[in-house]
Design an enzyme around this catalytic site. Sequence first.
Site, PDB file in Angstrom:
ATOM      1  N   TYR A 169      61.234  13.974  14.426  1.00 20.11           N
ATOM      2  CA  TYR A 169      62.515  14.649  14.642  1.00 20.11           C
ATOM      3  C   TYR A 169      62.917  14.463  16.091  1.00 20.11           C
ATOM      4  O   TYR A 169      62.099  14.614  16.995  1.00 20.11           O
ATOM      5  CB  TYR A 169      62.367  16.142  14.331  1.00 20.11           C
ATOM      6  CG  TYR A 169      63.617  16.960  14.553  1.00 20.11           C
ATOM      7  CD1 TYR A 169      64.749  16.779  13.758  1.00 20.11           C
ATOM      8  CD2 TYR A 169      63.670  17.927  15.556  1.00 20.11           C
ATOM      9  CE1 TYR A 169      65.898  17.544  13.959  1.00 20.11           C
ATOM     10  CE2 TYR A 169      64.816  18.698  15.760  1.00 20.11           C
ATOM     11  CZ  TYR A 169      65.923  18.501  14.961  1.00 20.11           C
ATOM     12  OH  TYR A 169      67.053  19.258  15.162  1.00 20.11           O
ATOM     13  N   ASP A 192      59.905  10.444  23.095  1.00 14.47           N
ATOM     14  CA  ASP A 192      60.479  11.772  22.966  1.00 14.47           C
ATOM     15  C   ASP A 192      59.352  12.780  23.191  1.00 14.47           C
ATOM     16  O   ASP A 192      58.577  13.072  22.288  1.00 14.47           O
ATOM     17  CB  ASP A 192      61.119  11.941  21.589  1.00 14.47           C
ATOM     18  CG  ASP A 192      61.792  13.298  21.431  1.00 14.47           C
ATOM     19  OD1 ASP A 192      61.675  14.131  22.357  1.00 14.47           O
ATOM     20  OD2 ASP A 192      62.421  13.523  20.384  1.00 14.47           O
ATOM     21  N   LYS A 222      62.265  22.038  25.617  1.00 11.22           N
ATOM     22  CA  LYS A 222      61.273  23.096  25.381  1.00 11.22           C
ATOM     23  C   LYS A 222      60.608  23.595  26.676  1.00 11.22           C
ATOM     24  O   LYS A 222      61.245  24.320  27.422  1.00 11.22           O
ATOM     25  CB  LYS A 222      60.289  22.631  24.306  1.00 11.22           C
ATOM     26  CG  LYS A 222      61.070  22.352  22.998  1.00 11.22           C
ATOM     27  CD  LYS A 222      60.300  22.228  21.732  1.00 11.22           C
ATOM     28  CE  LYS A 222      61.256  22.234  20.545  1.00 11.22           C
ATOM     29  NZ  LYS A 222      61.343  21.029  19.756  1.00 11.22           N
TER      30      LYS A 222
END
Length: 424
Positions: A144, A239, A267
């Site tokens: 994702y 990522d 995050k």
Amino acid sequence: MKTTRSEKLFKEACELIPGGVNSPVRACLGVGADPLFIASAKGSHVTTVDGQEMIDFVESWGPMLLGHSHPEVTKAVVEAAGKGTSYGAPCPAEVELARMVVDAFPGMDMVRMVNSGTEATMSALRLARGVTGRTKVLKFIGCYHGHADPFLASAGSGVATLSIPGTPGVPESTVRDTLLAPYNDVRAVEDIFHLYGKDIAAIIVEPIAGNMGLVLPEEGFLKALRALCDTHGALLIMDEVITGFRAEYGGAQTRFGITPDLTTLGKIIGGGLPVGAFGGKREYMSRVAPAGDVYQAGTLSGNPLAMAAGIATLSVLKASDYAALEARVEAFAAELESILRGKGVPVTVNRLASMYTVFFSDGPLRNFEDVKNSDTEMYSRFFRAMRERNIFVAPSAFEVAMVSFAHTEEDFAKTLDAVRGIKL
Ligand SMILES: *Cc1c(COP(=O)(O)O)cnc(C)c1O
């Protein structure tokens, strides 16, 4: 039975907010439950609006590696708020956080702050396309990268080079340029490069997959991606929205010694405030506006509150003992696996650093196909049984359990006791 405050709030929320939540997985639909509303959080615990105090293994899906309400972070945010919350002009904290990030990641000479992981990956892809003059991107099934259109593609069959949109609203023309391969499958990636090599702007990869549950890269996988990108003139985008500052301080690229061309972060970098970032080699980042011609912008990017939270978080993390936390999580996860095995159910607990996933499967789990074949019904029962025992785990079988520096041996012991007590 009396209606709880969570139930009341959720009912009202469903009238006002689609599905009652501002991000889908919070709704707990996959595990047949309603969400609990959180009133406060401290250290490794969250407390619901009904006063249920739970040991938290969700950690806001990753940002809270220091635990909730860390005093240094809170202090930094409060102090920053007193000086104004946004200027629309540069502030010193932007330079300080950029310096910390660039120093931490081998693959970054320069960095641009954004407001979410989605913005980071979306912008990194635009940059890769701008730099290479190519349009196609290769991603891995089950990874994702936020909810920007080009990443919301699911696979056709076989060596999955045929993309179909993963959701209404994404045009076929957009995902036509998204090529898909199974995670850990170097052969499939080679085949795709053989067919489309000259058109591929970038490979984007989670260097440790964390959005199909925790799936580790096999020996040689990331290295092969690096080599294929070099051979074919494509950029390698790692990522690291989950793994940055978690796999170790310098992310998975430091841990595995593979340097990407571009890196995306999110995050942890915001310490719980909305921050993302993308960065990379100077020659590429110099192409980003206004230094270069690839446009990217943000009204609230580099926000002083968010920068303050990020700086405070990274300062504490830099001095934290990652190896000690990893050893504690390894011991805990091993015990968790052995207790579940003792119940006679198929189980594999993948783990690395401060992350783990309980898969109800004999394993091994090396790609999304393997993950999909695990017993999600059993996971739902596990989730509900744990929640009744005040342990908050992810409301989906395909997520990572996050452990923080604030988790204590008592938290682990209580969690293991809870697991001993459940029937699956
Ligand atoms: C969470 C996540 C994103 C998206 O970040 P948001 O801040 O939710 O937009 C992107 N990539 C990975 C690997 C993620 O885990």
